[in-house]
Design a protein around this motif. Sequence first.
Motif, mmCIF file in Angstrom:
data_model
loop_
_atom_site.group_PDB
_atom_site.id
_atom_site.type_symbol
_atom_site.label_atom_id
_atom_site.label_comp_id
_atom_site.label_asym_id
_atom_site.label_seq_id
_atom_site.Cartn_x
_atom_site.Cartn_y
_atom_site.Cartn_z
ATOM 1 N N ILE A 16 -7.349 -2.072 94.101
ATOM 2 C CA ILE A 16 -8.129 -1.657 92.928
ATOM 3 C C ILE A 16 -9.605 -1.549 93.297
ATOM 4 C CG2 ILE A 16 -6.594 -2.580 91.200
ATOM 5 C CD1 ILE A 16 -8.559 -5.002 91.082
ATOM 6 N N GLY A 17 -10.275 -0.749 92.528
ATOM 7 C CA GLY A 17 -11.729 -0.638 92.671
ATOM 8 C C GLY A 17 -12.331 -0.482 91.303
ATOM 9 N N GLY A 18 -13.631 -0.746 91.196
ATOM 10 C CA GLY A 18 -14.299 -0.595 89.914
ATOM 11 C C GLY A 18 -14.549 -1.925 89.243
ATOM 12 N N GLN A 78 -19.727 -3.205 89.176
ATOM 13 C CA GLN A 78 -19.756 -2.336 90.338
ATOM 14 C C GLN A 78 -20.537 -1.065 90.016
ATOM 15 O OE1 GLN A 78 -17.850 -3.148 93.311
ATOM 16 N NE2 GLN A 78 -17.945 -5.106 92.243
ATOM 17 N N ASP A 79 -20.716 -0.240 91.039
ATOM 18 C CA ASP A 79 -21.470 1.006 90.890
ATOM 19 C C ASP A 79 -20.487 2.115 90.544
ATOM 20 O OD1 ASP A 79 -23.251 3.135 93.223
ATOM 21 O OD2 ASP A 79 -23.188 3.108 91.033
ATOM 22 N N GLN A 121 -19.840 5.679 92.615
ATOM 23 C CA GLN A 121 -19.150 5.835 93.883
ATOM 24 C C GLN A 121 -17.649 5.890 93.730
ATOM 25 O OE1 GLN A 121 -20.436 3.365 97.039
ATOM 26 N NE2 GLN A 121 -22.466 3.048 96.159
ATOM 27 N N ASN A 122 -17.180 5.953 92.522
ATOM 28 C CA ASN A 122 -15.744 5.965 92.296
ATOM 29 C C ASN A 122 -15.237 7.385 92.489
ATOM 30 O OD1 ASN A 122 -13.150 5.690 91.395
ATOM 31 N ND2 ASN A 122 -13.713 4.404 89.656
ATOM 32 N N HIS A 151 -14.904 -6.918 88.427
ATOM 33 C CA HIS A 151 -13.942 -6.685 89.500
ATOM 34 C C HIS A 151 -13.131 -7.939 89.797
ATOM 35 C CE1 HIS A 151 -12.661 -4.355 93.027
ATOM 36 N NE2 HIS A 151 -12.529 -5.539 93.592
#
Lengths: 127, 527
Positions: free
Chosen positions: A33-35, A39-40, A43-44, A90
């Motif tokens: 997972i990301g985000g 987070q920024d 950049q997703n 996150h």
Amino acid sequence: MSFVPGQPVTAVVQRIEIQKLRQNDHLILGFSIGGGIDQDPGQNPFSEDKTDKGIYVTRVSEGGPAELAGLQIGDKIMQVNGWDMTMVTHDQARKRLTKKNEQVVRLLVTRKSLEDAVRHSMSNYPK
Amino acid sequence: MDNESTYSGYSYKSSHSRSSRKHRERRDRHRSKSRDSSVRGDKSVTIQAPGEPLLDAESTRGDDRDDNWGETTTVVTGTSVDSISNEDLTRVSKDLEESSPLECRRFLGPALGAVLGLFALITPLAFLALPQLLWRDALDPCATPCEGLYVSLAFKLLVLLISTWALFLRPPRATLPRFFVFRCLLLALVFLFVASYWLFYGVRVLEPRERDYRGIVGYAASLVDALLFIQYLALVLLEVRHLQPAFCLKVVRNTDGASHFYNVGHLSIQRAAVWVLEQYYSDFPVYNPALLNLPKSILSRKISGFKVYNLGEDNSTNNSTGQSRAMIAAAARRRDNSHNEYYYEEAELDRRIRKRKARLVVAVEEAFTHIKRLQDNEPATSSPKRPREVMDPREAAQAIFAPMARAMQKYLRTTRQQPYHSMESIINHLQFCITHNMTPKAFLERYLTPGPTLQYQKENSRGRQWTLVSEEPVTAALRQGLVFSLRRLDFSLVVTVTNLPFLRLGEEFIDPKSHKFVMRLQSETSV
């Protein structure tokens, strides 16, 4: 899939149920997972709206439980086992997914193709 | 006769006679009719005494000389006087009497300028003295006001004298091909002033034997004021105006591409040329003709070409360009490996240089350990077992030169620097370094990198001959896009002028409290 502050968030979601796999006394789900709200979001690579700070699936490992259950890369996770995932950090997201005493996670995910499919099917019906 | 011609004054005295300039111009015009703004035919005359270097120290020809001073003890001469090239022949056969006027031409301008300056300075005193001498009895007495004027006059003359000495009494550094416009203007102005003051004085004071002495003293004081103002004008025109940078000059040496950029102000072409040359002598690495060419082995392979046959064409005259173009195109298409050879040759040369340099450094370091400075409080002989002889720097240098001589010679030969350093000069430099407590590395910096040209000049009061080649008249001011070149015997400097950009400076205020930061993270966690 961004939100307007103060308005309820609506989305077409798909329910995905993943069985955790035991591997060397870890329970893994087989995706990354990301985000997150810390987070920024710019950049997703998967979000349509670059201010969207939700949790996205950035990688699905081959043959893992997530792939078997039908999770796709780029999906946005809206709920995990009933817990909201649209406004979490996150680390909180990671914790919700990796609870040691849970064997199954039920995710509500959304993606663009779902939205399009529903709209497409709705437009076919005469009013 | 030396092979160098002369430089004469560039910015020295302001007060120079206009007549000297006119004389010089007339003589220039008579000398060669073909001279226009580009000084094409003005090469220096070379009359060589046997045994002296054929060319001056800056341009070198032929590097196959006897420089085995490492093994034997022969002292190397600069160049070998064997062949006279075509250029030298044309130079020798030129007009011989050009040389002698050039020699004193250098001092003619300053001398005449000094005369005019002296005349201008003496004039106020003459204005004061003449009435006293000629009709002293008839003068009105004037006590206090005159004495006040005397004092002010004296001080102004003193200031004039001191500032003239400070600004204009300097040895000239260059001869310009055309006359220096500002300086001539100032000379004309001084001459005009002084002449008109004398005229007025002669008509109004000397003739009727004017009795109002205070007026005369006031008149003399006003002349001194006028001279001070002219000096201010000279200061601004000659010294100050060109200080604010307005143009960027790119100077490229045409033989090896060494280039520099300089910022100058508003100058005429000839003044800018002199300025560039002054910077050239200290900024540009010395011109070494031995370092220029690709080895012949690489280039010779290109000579073998194709033979082109004319089939069925009657006129072959206008086909020649087509032929050569076809040959060039064919040669370009042919598979060509000379770049490979060049690359490996370069690598080999680098390796050789580095090896020799390593040997040289080690040899020098070891040599320097053999001597040490004798402290004052140490006795000269420490013990009867090891008596130490006390040497002066020259003897010490000669003593430690022997072990490093061979390594030094080999290194200089590999880097093609051996024409610039004779054994004598190396020993001198070694003596210099020992005297000033320099380390071996400091001693070697002179040999490891090619220094500026000024480092290799022998003390020479004759000056260097440069030719200014330009399409515009050389007294024209610099402007964007101008190109001129400064030619010497075997290389030249090409100078291109560009404007410095106009800068629009804006402002932006930053509140010191506005510096805030957040973490920028993009983590990916696998679950």
